[in-house]
Write a protein that holds these residues in place. Structure first.
Motif, PDB file in Angstrom:
ATOM      1  N   GLY A  71       0.820  -1.203   0.000  1.00 45.91           N
ATOM      2  CA  GLY A  71       0.000   0.000   0.000  1.00 45.91           C
ATOM      3  C   GLY A  71       0.861   1.262   0.000  1.00 45.91           C
ATOM      4  O   GLY A  71       0.586   2.211  -0.731  1.00 45.91           O
ATOM      5  N   ALA A  72       1.918   1.242   0.811  1.00 40.98           N
ATOM      6  CA  ALA A  72       2.770   2.429   0.909  1.00 40.98           C
ATOM      7  C   ALA A  72       3.505   2.671  -0.406  1.00 40.98           C
ATOM      8  O   ALA A  72       3.585   3.802  -0.882  1.00 40.98           O
ATOM      9  N   LEU A  73       4.032   1.609  -0.999  1.00 41.52           N
ATOM     10  CA  LEU A  73       4.738   1.760  -2.281  1.00 41.52           C
ATOM     11  C   LEU A  73       3.784   2.269  -3.350  1.00 41.52           C
ATOM     12  O   LEU A  73       4.119   3.152  -4.139  1.00 41.52           O
ATOM     13  N   GLY A  74       2.562   1.717  -3.340  1.00 38.75           N
ATOM     14  CA  GLY A  74       1.585   2.113  -4.347  1.00 38.75           C
ATOM     15  C   GLY A  74       1.077   3.537  -4.153  1.00 38.75           C
ATOM     16  O   GLY A  74       0.597   4.160  -5.099  1.00 38.75           O
ATOM     17  N   SER A  75       1.214   4.055  -2.926  1.00 34.27           N
ATOM     18  CA  SER A  75       0.666   5.386  -2.659  1.00 34.27           C
ATOM     19  C   SER A  75       1.612   6.497  -3.111  1.00 34.27           C
ATOM     20  O   SER A  75       1.240   7.653  -3.116  1.00 34.27           O
ATOM     21  N   ILE A  76       2.836   6.130  -3.461  1.00 34.18           N
ATOM     22  CA  ILE A  76       3.779   7.157  -3.915  1.00 34.18           C
ATOM     23  C   ILE A  76       3.410   7.555  -5.345  1.00 34.18           C
ATOM     24  O   ILE A  76       3.244   6.698  -6.206  1.00 34.18           O
ATOM     25  N   ASP A  77       3.294   8.848  -5.557  1.00 27.55           N
ATOM     26  CA  ASP A  77       2.850   9.365  -6.846  1.00 27.55           C
ATOM     27  C   ASP A  77       3.738   8.846  -7.983  1.00 27.55           C
ATOM     28  O   ASP A  77       4.953   8.784  -7.846  1.00 27.55           O
ATOM     29  N   GLU A  78       3.093   8.491  -9.105  1.00 29.16           N
ATOM     30  CA  GLU A  78       3.838   7.972 -10.257  1.00 29.16           C
ATOM     31  C   GLU A  78       4.862   8.971 -10.774  1.00 29.16           C
ATOM     32  O   GLU A  78       5.890   8.593 -11.330  1.00 29.16           O
ATOM     33  N   GLY A  79       4.559  10.255 -10.585  1.00 26.79           N
ATOM     34  CA  GLY A  79       5.467  11.295 -11.057  1.00 26.79           C
ATOM     35  C   GLY A  79       6.849  11.193 -10.437  1.00 26.79           C
ATOM     36  O   GLY A  79       7.839  11.581 -11.050  1.00 26.79           O
ATOM     37  N   GLN A  80       6.931  10.642  -9.210  1.00 27.29           N
ATOM     38  CA  GLN A  80       8.227  10.494  -8.555  1.00 27.29           C
ATOM     39  C   GLN A  80       9.111   9.536  -9.354  1.00 27.29           C
ATOM     40  O   GLN A  80      10.296   9.775  -9.523  1.00 27.29           O
ATOM     41  N   MET A  81       8.504   8.455  -9.805  1.00 24.23           N
ATOM     42  CA  MET A  81       9.235   7.489 -10.621  1.00 24.23           C
ATOM     43  C   MET A  81       9.659   8.137 -11.936  1.00 24.23           C
ATOM     44  O   MET A  81      10.822   8.041 -12.350  1.00 24.23           O
ATOM     45  N   GLU A  82       8.744   8.854 -12.570  1.00 18.66           N
ATOM     46  CA  GLU A  82       9.062   9.480 -13.858  1.00 18.66           C
ATOM     47  C   GLU A  82      10.178  10.505 -13.711  1.00 18.66           C
ATOM     48  O   GLU A  82      11.076  10.573 -14.552  1.00 18.66           O
ATOM     49  N   LEU A 105      15.373   0.313 -10.899  1.00 23.51           N
ATOM     50  CA  LEU A 105      15.771  -0.194  -9.594  1.00 23.51           C
ATOM     51  C   LEU A 105      16.353   0.920  -8.717  1.00 23.51           C
ATOM     52  O   LEU A 105      16.055   1.020  -7.526  1.00 23.51           O
ATOM     53  N   GLU A 106      17.190   1.765  -9.341  1.00 23.86           N
ATOM     54  CA  GLU A 106      17.752   2.902  -8.597  1.00 23.86           C
ATOM     55  C   GLU A 106      16.647   3.833  -8.117  1.00 23.86           C
ATOM     56  O   GLU A 106      16.680   4.333  -6.994  1.00 23.86           O
ATOM     57  N   ALA A 107      15.661   4.065  -9.005  1.00 25.95           N
ATOM     58  CA  ALA A 107      14.557   4.944  -8.644  1.00 25.95           C
ATOM     59  C   ALA A 107      13.781   4.382  -7.457  1.00 25.95           C
ATOM     60  O   ALA A 107      13.453   5.101  -6.511  1.00 25.95           O
ATOM     61  N   ILE A 108      13.509   3.080  -7.494  1.00 28.63           N
ATOM     62  CA  ILE A 108      12.791   2.454  -6.389  1.00 28.63           C
ATOM     63  C   ILE A 108      13.611   2.581  -5.102  1.00 28.63           C
ATOM     64  O   ILE A 108      13.120   2.987  -4.057  1.00 28.63           O
ATOM     65  N   ARG A 109      14.916   2.273  -5.245  1.00 23.68           N
ATOM     66  CA  ARG A 109      15.795   2.256  -4.078  1.00 23.68           C
ATOM     67  C   ARG A 109      15.967   3.639  -3.455  1.00 23.68           C
ATOM     68  O   ARG A 109      15.894   3.797  -2.239  1.00 23.68           O
ATOM     69  N   HIS A 110      16.201   4.670  -4.268  1.00 24.57           N
ATOM     70  CA  HIS A 110      16.567   5.979  -3.715  1.00 24.57           C
ATOM     71  C   HIS A 110      15.391   6.943  -3.590  1.00 24.57           C
ATOM     72  O   HIS A 110      15.475   7.914  -2.862  1.00 24.57           O
ATOM     73  N   VAL A 111      14.338   6.717  -4.342  1.00 20.33           N
ATOM     74  CA  VAL A 111      13.245   7.694  -4.350  1.00 20.33           C
ATOM     75  C   VAL A 111      11.955   7.119  -3.756  1.00 20.33           C
ATOM     76  O   VAL A 111      11.337   7.721  -2.890  1.00 20.33           O
ATOM     77  N   ILE A 112      11.550   5.931  -4.223  1.00 20.24           N
ATOM     78  CA  ILE A 112      10.250   5.404  -3.801  1.00 20.24           C
ATOM     79  C   ILE A 112      10.323   4.821  -2.388  1.00 20.24           C
ATOM     80  O   ILE A 112       9.522   5.180  -1.520  1.00 20.24           O
ATOM     81  N   VAL A 113      11.289   3.928  -2.155  1.00 22.10           N
ATOM     82  CA  VAL A 113      11.344   3.242  -0.857  1.00 22.10           C
ATOM     83  C   VAL A 113      11.504   4.208   0.330  1.00 22.10           C
ATOM     84  O   VAL A 113      10.782   4.078   1.316  1.00 22.10           O
ATOM     85  N   PRO A 114      12.408   5.214   0.255  1.00 25.12           N
ATOM     86  CA  PRO A 114      12.518   6.104   1.422  1.00 25.12           C
ATOM     87  C   PRO A 114      11.202   6.797   1.768  1.00 25.12           C
ATOM     88  O   PRO A 114      10.905   7.023   2.939  1.00 25.12           O
ATOM     89  N   GLN A 115      10.427   7.126   0.750  1.00 19.99           N
ATOM     90  CA  GLN A 115       9.139   7.774   1.032  1.00 19.99           C
ATOM     91  C   GLN A 115       8.122   6.758   1.531  1.00 19.99           C
ATOM     92  O   GLN A 115       7.344   7.036   2.442  1.00 19.99           O
TER      93      GLN A 115
END
Lengths: 272, 331, 277
Positions: free
Chosen positions: C164-175, C185-195
Motif C-alpha cells: 500500500g505504501a509503495l503504491g501510494s507514492i505518486d507515479e510522477g516520482q518514478m518518472e 531499480l535505482e529509482a525504487i531504491r533511492h526515491v520510492i522506498v525512502p518515502q
C-alpha cells in the motif's frame, strides 16, 4: 558513457557563448530530428506521423488543444513514452534505437514536469545531488558544489536546505529546472511547466526559462503561455489531432496563420 | 511494437478467461462447502435427533472403502516394487480423504459454534461500539471514559481477557447457576463467557474504526444538520452516523475476519468450537498434519466467505462519492 | 544472547527481596495474600516478559525480512511471482494464528527448517564474507516454531502495508527519477522506498502491537512466555487469578503503549519537514 557526458559538458559551455553571438536558428544544424513518429493508445492514434527538425540552440514551442498529442510527443523525446514507429535522432545517435540505453538518453535530455515531481523526501539541494551522485557518480563535495551553483542559477541559493513541502509552487518548479540542468543536458524539455501554478508564481518560472533562452539552451516547450512563446520561441509548432498543422516563427503564426484551424486556436486562447 | 500489443491483448484475454474459470471454481467450492455445513447442521438438529439415518454426529459416508483403497495401495507397493513412487502419495491422499470423512461431522459442529460465536459477538459489540465512538468524539468531558475503555482492551491480549472471565469465579459461578445454561439447545457456560469476552474485545476495536470514520465526516455536516433544526444527538444519529457506517464497512470486514480467526482462542476455555474439536481429535489420533490442514481449510472457507459477503454488502449500501474502501487488509 | 545469559545469572544470584525495595510481608499486609503471591513471583513473570519481548522482536524481524520483498513483488512484480505471493498471503491471512502455530510446532520439522536456515546463512557468508550470525541450536523448539508462525503471518500483513505504501507514492516520482537517467531499480531504491517507509509507520505500529499481543498464543505450544507463566501461577494458587492476570495485563499494556509511543517518536523524527503526517 562517462566519456560522452564529459564531451557534452564541454560543448554545452561553448555553445552558450557561441549561440548568443551568432544569429540563432538561421544555419541548419539539426540537433533533434523526428521522423514519422507514430503512437497509439489502444484504438486511439495520438501521434499520426510527426516530422520535425529542431536546430541546436533553438527554442521550439509546441501548442495545441488538449489531446493534440503535444505532451506525448515530448515524452517520446526522452523515452518516458515509447514510440510505436518512426525514428528520433539526437545529433547522430538514434535514441529510439532498440539498443539505445534509455537511461543514457535521459541524461542528455532534461525534463521539467507539469506537476513538478520533486522528490518529496529530499531537500532542494539533495533533489539535485541525487542524480549527480547515483547516475553521474560525482563525489559528495562535487555534487554539492554543482547543486549549489545550479540553485544559484535559478535564484534559490538560500533555499538549499528547504524540503519541497516548505517551498512555494514557483520555487519548487525552479528547483525542478535546476535538477534537470545539473545533468548537463543537450536539450531541455518543458511539459506545461507553469500550468499548475498561480499566475503570479508562473512569472518567476518564466523568467528562469527566459534566462535559459538567453544562454542558448536548446529547448522544447509545451505551454499555453503565449507571452513566453512570443518572446522566447524561435519556432512555434501547432499540433491538432496528432498531426502538425502549421509551423513557423511566432510573429507569422500569431499575426498571419495560413490555416483556418490555427487561426481559430490562437483566437480562442486570446479570449481566455 | 504492434506485435507486442497484439500479444498484450491476447494475454489479457487469456487472463480474463482463467479469471472466469477461477471464479466458477470458487463458486462451486463455495456451494459445496456451505452445502456440506448446512446439510450437516440441519440433519444433526432434526433427523439425527429422531434417530433417522446414521444419527447425529455420525458420518453420512463411510470412510471404510477409502481406507481400504489406501491399504490396498500401500500393499501394492510391495507387489510393484520399483514403481512405488507414484503410488505412495495416492495412498496418503486416500488416507487423508478417509480421515476427512471421519472427522467431518465434528468439524461441522465446531464450525457452527465458531460462526455463532463470531456473529453474535460482532453484532453485540457493534451496539457497544457506536455509543463508545460517539462518546469519544462528541463526549466532551467524558471522552476519557471511552478512551480508557478502548485503550485498555486494545492494549492487552484477548487470551488474557478470556482467562480473566473464565478463571475468576464471579461470572462463571453466576452463569453456572443460571437455570437454562447448558440445558438442551442452550450451550454450556463457557460458551457464554466466550460471547461476553469477544463482544467486549470486538467492541473496543469496532469503536476505534467507527471513531476514525466519525472524524473523517466533514464537520460541516453536523453544522448543516443543526442549521435545519435537528438537535445535536439527532444530527449525529441521522446525518453523521449513516455516513460514518459506510466509511467503516471495510474496517468492519477486517474486524469480522479477525474475530473469526481469534474465535479459535475460545478453545482454551473449553468452548467446543472448530479448533477445540480438531485439537482433541489430533491429540488422540496423532494425525496432526491432515487434521490441522483440514482445520485450516475450514477456517479459510469461512473467512473467504465472510470477505466475499462483506464486499457485496459494501457495494449494495454504497452511496456514490462516499465510503471509499481504504486501508483494507484482505482476510 | 550473551547479555541474556548474564542477566539470568544476575537474577539468580540476587534473591528477589534484594532487587525489590518492598518486602513481601509489607505487600501481604496491605494488599492481601494474593498480591503477596504475585509479588513473590514477580521475577518469574518478568522473565516471561523477556521471552515475550524477544519473541516479538524475532517475529517482527522475520516478518520484515519476508514481508518487505513480498510487498515489493506485489507492488512491482508481475505474473507468477505476484500470483504466488498473493496466494500465500491469502492463506496466511485467512488462517488463525493459533492454527498456524500448531502447524509449525507439530507438523513442520524444525530440524529441516534449521538446516535450511543454516544453508541460507552459509550462502550469504559465501557471498558477503563472514557474518556474526549463527543458526541457534540451544533455543527451545517452541520458540522457533512460534517465531516462524508469528513471523510469516506478520510477513503476510506487512507485505500489505508495504504494498500500500509503495503504491501510494505518486507515479510522477518514478518518472522524475527516470528523467534524470536513473534505472527503475535505482529509482525504487533511492526515491520510492525512502518515502514509502515513512508512510508505512502507522501500519507498522499497528502490526507491532498485534504481534506483541499474539505472542500470548504461544501458550498453546507451551512456550514459557508471559501468559503461560501467569497460567502456571494461577493454577498453583487459584484464588490469585484476578491479581495475576491484572498484573500481566498491566505489563502487556505498558509494552504496547511504550511501543506505540516509541514508534510515534520515530515517525516524527523521520517526518519530512513541511508535510503533515
Amino acid at each position: 558513457m562517462s566519456d560522452r557526458t564529459e564531451t557534452t559538458d564541454g560543448t554545452g559551455r561553448e555553445r552558450g557563448a557561441d549561440a548568443s553571438s551568432s544569429a540563432r536558428g538561421t544555419e541548419t544544424d539539426p540537433l533533434l530530428r523526428i521522423e514519422d513518429v507514430r503512437k497509439s493508445y489502444g484504438d486511439e492514434e495520438v501521434l499520426r506521423g510527426i516530422d520535425l527538425e529542431i536546430d541546436r540552440g533553438d527554442v521550439e514551442v509546441l501548442v495545441g488543444p488538449s489531446g493534440s498529442g503535444k505532451s506525448t510527443l515530448l515524452r517520446c523525446l526522452n523515452r518516458l513514452t515509447e514510440v510505436d514507429s518512426g525514428h528520433i535522432y539526437l545529433g547522430d545517435t538514434e535514441i529510439t534505437a532498440s539498443d539505445a540505453d534509455p537511461n543514457a538518453v535521459r541524461q542528455q535530455i532534461g525534463m521539467v514536469f507539469q506537476d513538478i515531481n520533486l522528490f518529496a523526501h529530499l531537500t532542494a539541494r539533495k533533489n539535485i545531488t541525487l542524480g549527480l551522485r547515483k547516475v553521474r557518480g560525482l563525489s559528495k563535495n562535487e555534487a554539492r558544489q554543482r547543486a549549489d551553483s545550479e540553485l544559484d542559477r535559478v535564484g534559490l541559493a538560500d533555499q538549499a536546505d528547504s524540503y519541497p513541502a516548505q517551498l512555494s509552487g514557483g520555487q519548487k518548479q525552479r528547483v525542478g529546472i535546476a535538477r534537470a540542468l545539473a545533468m548537463d543536458p543537450e536539450v531541455m524539455l518543458f511539459d506545461e511547466p507553469t500550468s499548475a501554478l498561480d499566475p503570479e508564481l508562473s512569472n518567476e518560472v518564466l523568467e528562469v526559462m527566459q534566462g535559459l533562452v538567453a544562454e542558448g539552451m536548446t529547448m522544447v516547450v509545451v505551454t499555453h503561455e503565449m507571452r513566453f512563446a512570443r518572446g522566447g520561441a524561435d519556432e512555434i509548432t501547432f499540433l491538432a489531432e496528432g498531426e502538425i498543422v502549421e509551423r513557423g516563427p511566432p510573429e507569422r503564426l500569431f499575426e498571419n496563420p495560413e490555416r483556418e484551424r490555427t487561426k481559430r486556436f490562437f483566437e480562442s486562447i486570446r479570449h481566455e | 511494437m504492434s506485435v507486442a500489443d497484439a500479444l498484450g491483448i491476447d494475454t489479457g484475454r487469456l487472463r480474463e478467461s482463467t479469471d472466469d474459470l477461477g471464479r466458477v471454481a470458487m463458486v462451486v467450492v463455495g456451494i459445496a462447502f456451505w452445502g456440506w455445513l448446512v446439510t450437516r447442521w440441519l440433519y444433526d438438529w432434526t433427523l439425527g435427533r429422531w434417530e433417522i439415518g446414521p444419527g447425529a454426529g455420525e458420518n453420512f459416508l463411510s470412510p471404510a472403502p477409502l481406507e481400504g483403497v489406501a491399504d490396498a495401495l500401500e500393499g501394492s507397493v510391495v507387489a510393484l516394487g520399483p514403481v512405488r513412487i507414484p503410488v505412495d502419495p495416492l495412498a496418503t491422499l486416500a488416507d487423508g480423504i478417509a480421515l476427512a470423512i471421519d472427522i467431518a461431522p465434528a468439524l461441522a459442529t465446531g464450525a457452527w459454534y465458531t460462526i455463532v460465536l463470531t456473529t453474535v459477538a460482532i453484532v453485540l459489540g457493534f451496539f457497544i461500539a457506536v455509543p463508545m465512538a460517539v462518546l469519544r468524539v462528541y463526549g466532551g468531558p467524558f471522552r476519557w471514559l471511552a478512551l480508557a475503555y478502548t485503550e485498555l482492551i486494545r492494549g492487552t491480549p484477548l487470551l488474557a481477557q478470556l482467562f480473566v472471565l473464565y478463571y475468576t469465579p464471579y461470572l462463571a459461578l453466576w452463569l453456572n447457576d443460571a437455570p437454562v445454561v447448558g440445558e438442551g439447545f442452550v450451550p454450556d457456560y463457557a460458551f457464554w463467557i466466550a460471547i461476553i469476552g469477544f463482544t467486549i474485545n470486538g467492541s473496543a476495536y469496532q469503536a476505534e474504526y467507527i471513531r476514525g470514520a466519525l472524524e473523517s465526516v466533514d464537520e460541516g455536516q453536523l453544522t448543516a444538520a443543526r442549521a435545519i433544526g435537528l438537535s445535536k444527538l439527532e444530527g449525529i444519529r441521522h446525518v453523521v452516523l449513516p455516513q460514518t457506517l459506510r466509511y467503516a464497512i471495510p474496517a468492519w470486514t477486517n474486524e469480522l475476519v479477525y474475530l473469526i480467526k481469534y474465535s479459535s482462542l475460545a478453545g482454551f476455555i473449553t468452548v467446543p468450537e472448530l479448533y477445540y474439536r480438531a485439537s482433541r481429535i489430533a491429540s488422540s489420533t496423532f494425525e496432526y498434519t491432515p487434521i490441522f490442514t483440514l482445520l485450516a481449510l475450514v477456517y479459510l472457507g469461512i473467512v473467504l466467505s465472510a470477505t466475499n459477503l462483506m464486499t457485496r454488502v459494501e457495494r449494495r449500501v454504497a452511496v456514490p462519492g462516499i465510503g471509499q474502501a481504504e486501508g483494507r487488509q484482505q482476510g | 544472547m550473551e547479555g541474556i545469559v548474564a542477566l539470568t545469572e544476575l537474577s539468580t544470584a540476587l534473591p528477589a527481596g534484594q532487587l525489590l525495595p518492598v518486602s513481601e510481608e509489607q505487600v501481604g499486609q496491605y494488599l492481601g495474600e494474593d498480591w503477596e503471591f504475585v509479588y513473590r513471583n514477580s521475577d518469574y513473570l518478568l522473565w516471561g516478559t523477556v521471552v515475550t519481548i524477544l519473541l516479538t522482536l524475532t517475529s517482527i524481524l522475520l516478518g520484515f525480512l519476508a514481508g518487505f520483498p513480498a510487498g515489493a513483488i506485489e507492488a512491482y512484480g508481475s505474473g507468477y511471482s505476484r500470483a504466488i505471493v498473493r496466494k500465500f498471503g491469502v492463506l496466511l491471512r485467512g488462517t488463525p494464528i493459533l492454527v498456524i502455530m500448531i502447524f509449525t510446532f507439530f507438523v513442520l520439522p524444525i530440524d529441516i527448517v534449521l538446516g535450511a536456515a543454516e544453508i541460507g546463512l552459509r550462502s550469504i557468508e559465501f557471498v558477503l564474507g563472514p557474518t556474526p550470525f549463527t543458526v541457534p541450536t540451544d533455543v527451545p523448539e517452541a520458540f522457533i516454531a512460534a517465531t516462524i508462525a508469528l513471523g510469516f503471518r506478520s510477513a503476510a500483513y506487512q507485505s500489505q502495508i508495504f504494498r500500500g505504501a509503495l503504491g501510494s507514492i505518486d507515479e510522477g516520482q518514478m518518472e522524475a527519477a527516470r528523467s534524470i537517467g536513473m534505472s527503475r531499480l535505482e529509482a525504487i531504491r533511492h526515491v520510492i522506498v525512502p518515502q514509502a517507509m515513512r508512510r508505512s509507520v502507522p501500519g507498522f505500529q499497528n502490526e507491532f502491537t498485534i504481534v506483541l499481543k499474539d505472542t500470548s498464543i504461544a501458550f498453546a505450544i507451551g512456550l514459557g512466555e508471559l501468559l503461560k507463566r501467569s497460567h502456571d501461577l494461577f493454577t498453583q494458587q487459584t484464588t490469585a487469578v484476578l491479581e495475576v492476570i491484572l498484573f500481566i495485563s498491566l505489563i502487556y499494556f505498558v509494552l504496547t503503549f511504550g511501543t506505540n509511543r516509541t514508534l510515534d517518536y520515530v515517525s516524527n523524527r523521520f517526518a519530512i519537514p513541511g508535510e503533515s503526517s
